[in-house]
Enzyme design. Structure first.
Site, mmCIF file in Angstrom:
data_model
loop_
_atom_site.group_PDB
_atom_site.id
_atom_site.type_symbol
_atom_site.label_atom_id
_atom_site.label_comp_id
_atom_site.label_asym_id
_atom_site.label_seq_id
_atom_site.Cartn_x
_atom_site.Cartn_y
_atom_site.Cartn_z
ATOM 1 N N GLU A 75 49.085 33.132 96.782
ATOM 2 C CA GLU A 75 50.463 33.616 96.670
ATOM 3 C C GLU A 75 51.448 32.594 97.235
ATOM 4 O O GLU A 75 51.266 32.112 98.365
ATOM 5 C CB GLU A 75 50.596 34.928 97.441
ATOM 6 C CG GLU A 75 49.662 36.022 96.951
ATOM 7 C CD GLU A 75 49.464 37.111 97.987
ATOM 8 O OE1 GLU A 75 50.284 37.237 98.910
ATOM 9 O OE2 GLU A 75 48.452 37.830 97.894
ATOM 10 N N GLU A 134 45.048 40.641 96.179
ATOM 11 C CA GLU A 134 43.941 39.904 96.779
ATOM 12 C C GLU A 134 42.627 40.105 96.026
ATOM 13 O O GLU A 134 41.822 39.174 95.912
ATOM 14 C CB GLU A 134 43.782 40.307 98.253
ATOM 15 C CG GLU A 134 44.843 39.738 99.185
ATOM 16 C CD GLU A 134 46.183 40.459 99.073
ATOM 17 O OE1 GLU A 134 46.265 41.498 98.383
ATOM 18 O OE2 GLU A 134 47.161 39.986 99.685
ATOM 19 N N PHE A 150 47.607 36.501 104.329
ATOM 20 C CA PHE A 150 47.297 37.061 105.645
ATOM 21 C C PHE A 150 45.900 37.690 105.594
ATOM 22 O O PHE A 150 45.590 38.456 104.671
ATOM 23 C CB PHE A 150 48.323 38.123 106.062
ATOM 24 C CG PHE A 150 49.644 37.559 106.479
ATOM 25 C CD1 PHE A 150 49.864 37.175 107.792
ATOM 26 C CD2 PHE A 150 50.662 37.371 105.553
ATOM 27 C CE1 PHE A 150 51.075 36.635 108.193
ATOM 28 C CE2 PHE A 150 51.882 36.829 105.933
ATOM 29 C CZ PHE A 150 52.090 36.451 107.259
ATOM 30 N N PHE A 201 44.723 41.434 104.749
ATOM 31 C CA PHE A 201 44.569 41.994 103.407
ATOM 32 C C PHE A 201 43.270 41.578 102.734
ATOM 33 O O PHE A 201 43.081 41.809 101.537
ATOM 34 C CB PHE A 201 45.789 41.624 102.570
ATOM 35 C CG PHE A 201 47.058 42.105 103.202
ATOM 36 C CD1 PHE A 201 47.314 43.466 103.305
ATOM 37 C CD2 PHE A 201 47.952 41.215 103.761
ATOM 38 C CE1 PHE A 201 48.458 43.921 103.923
ATOM 39 C CE2 PHE A 201 49.102 41.671 104.389
ATOM 40 C CZ PHE A 201 49.357 43.021 104.478
ATOM 41 N N HIS A 238 49.737 42.466 110.077
ATOM 42 C CA HIS A 238 49.765 41.022 109.818
ATOM 43 C C HIS A 238 49.289 40.234 111.041
ATOM 44 O O HIS A 238 49.647 39.060 111.197
ATOM 45 C CB HIS A 238 51.182 40.557 109.450
ATOM 46 C CG HIS A 238 51.651 41.031 108.112
ATOM 47 N ND1 HIS A 238 51.993 42.339 107.867
ATOM 48 C CD2 HIS A 238 51.824 40.378 106.933
ATOM 49 C CE1 HIS A 238 52.374 42.473 106.605
ATOM 50 N NE2 HIS A 238 52.269 41.300 106.015
#
Length: 338
Positions: A30, A61, A84, A87, A130
Site C-alpha cells: 500500500e 492484506e 502495519f 493487520f 497500530h
C-alpha cells in the site's frame, strides 16, 4: 571509518540491490510508490528505479499476500509490504494455510519464495491497532520462517537472505529501529560477537565484560528490545554486573537453541525479553527449550518479560505503562541476582 547505515537505509539498499540483481523480484504494497515511498519510507526510490516491478495495491492484506503466493508459485520472488503488522491477521489464512503448506502438500514439487515485510511495535503513540507485536502468533507455524533483525544485526543482509530463500519468510521490522544506526562491531565497553556466522539469520552476543570470567546474567531478547541494550549494558558495567545479551535473528524456527542453552548455562540466571505480550509467547517456548537443556544448571527460575496483556493506549504516558522498558529489564536482572 565509515558510519554505519541506519536500519531503514540498510533495508532500502537491500531492496534496491535485490531488484537490480534479480529480475524475478517484485515488490508491492500500500502507498509504496514515489514520491510517498511507503509509510516508513523503506521503499522510497524503488518505483522510480524499477517502475514495472513495484506495484501499489488496495488496502487488502489478504489479497496482497494471496497475490504474492500466486506470483511465487509462478517463479517470481515477491516481496509484499504490509503497512502495519497489526493487520497481518487479515493475511493469516494466506500465510498459514497456503504459503506455508504448498511446498509440503506437493511433496516439494513447488517452491514458494515469498517475503512478507511488516513493521511492528509501539512507542509512537499509534494506539491499540497500530502498535502491537504479533509475531508470536506465527512462531511455530510449520514451514514458515519468522525473522526479526535487531539493532546489532545487518538488517539488509538478512532481508537479502530472506528474498533468496525458496520458502516463505515473515520479516518483522521494529518501527523504532528504523532511524537508528546499526551497531555491528565492538566498542571500548561492549563486545559484539556473532555466535553462528554460518547461519542464515545469525545470533548475536553482546558482553559488557572481557574474556575472563563468566557472566552474572544472560539476557535473551529479540527485535526492538535491542534498542535498550547500549544504555543497559553500559549502566550495568558501571555497577560491575557482567551481562551477556543474546539476540537470535530467527524467531522461528529456533536453530540456535543449543547456543541459547549454552549461554543460559554460562550464568545460570536468565531473563527473556520480547516486545509483545509474554503470555504464550516466543519467550515461553524459548524458556521451555532452556529448561529441557539446562536441568540442574540454573540458579533460579527464568524470568520472562513483555508488554502487559491489554490494549496499547495512544496517550504516551499510558503507552509507557504497558510496553516493555529499560527499567523493567533492569529490575528483572537485579531480581534474578538477589
Amino acid at each position: 571509518m565509515s558510519q554505519e547505515l541506519t536500519n531503514l537505509e540498510s533495508l532500502r539498499n537491500a531492496l534496491h540491490d535485490a531488484m537490480g540483481d534479480d529480475p524475478s523480484v517484485v515488490v508491492f504494497g500500500e502507498d509504496i510508490l514515489d514520491p510517498y515511498g511507503g509509510a516508513f519510507k523503506v521503499t522510497k526510490g524503488l518505483s522510480t528505479a524499477f517502475p514495472n516491478r513495484v506495484l501499489t495495491t488496495p488496502i487488502c492484506e489478504g489479497a496482497i499476500v494471496g497475490m504474492a503466493n500466486g506470483l511465487a508459485l509462478r517463479g517470481m520472488r515477491p516481496v509484499a509490504e504490509l503497512m502495519f503488522g497489526d493487520f497481518i491477521t487479515l493475511a493469516a489464512d494466506q500465510l498459514i494455510n497456503h504459503a506455508a503448506k504448498f511446498p509440503a502438500m506437493y511433496n516439494g514439487a513447488v517452491a514458494l519464495p515469498l517475503v512478507v515485510r511488516t513493521p511492528m511495535g509501539g512507542g509512537r503513540g499509534y494506539g491499540p491497532t497500530h502498535s502491537q507485536s504479533l509475531e508470536r502468533m506465527f512462531c511455530g507455524v510449520p514451514h514458515l520462517t519468522v525473522v526479526a533483525p535487531t539493532l546489532f544485526h545487518d538488517a539488509g543482509k538478512m532481508l537479502r537472505t530472506a528474498i533468496a530463500s525458496d520458502g516463505p519468510v515473515l520479516f518483522i521490522e521494529n518501527k523504532l529501529l528504523y532511524p537508528l544506526r546499526q551497531q555491528r562491531s565492538s566498542t571500548d565497553s561492549i563486545r559484539h560477537e556473532i555466535l553462528d556466522p554460518e547461519a542464515e539469520y545469525p545470533t548475536v552476543r553482546l558482553r559488557n565484560f572481557g574474556d575472563a570470567g563468566a557472566p552474572d546474567v544472560t539476557l535473551i531478547a529479540n527485535g526492538g528490545v535491542s534498542r535498550f541494550l547500549p544504555s543497559l549494558l553500559e549502566r550495568l558495567r558501571h555497577e560491575e554486573i557482567r551481562l551477556q545479551a543474546v539476540l537470535p535473528g530467527s524467531l522461528s524456527p529456533l536453530p540456535a537453541t543449543a547456543l541459547l542453552a549454552a549461554a543460559a548455562a554460562d550464568s545460570g540466571r536468565v531473563v527473556i525479553a520480547e516486545e509483545g505480550v509474554a503470555t504464550n509467547g516466543w519467550g515461553a517456548e524459548l524458556a521451555t527449550r532452556i529448561y529441557e537443556s539446562c536441568m540442574g544448571k540454573l540458579a533460579c527460575p527464568i524470568l520472562r518479560l513483555g508488554a502487559l496483556p491489554t490494549v496499547i493506549p495512544a496517550a504516551k504516558h499510558l503507552e509507557d505503562e504497558i510496553l516493555l522498558s529499560e527499567t523493567t529489564i533492569l529490575n528483572a536482572i537485579l531480581k534474578v541476582l538477589s
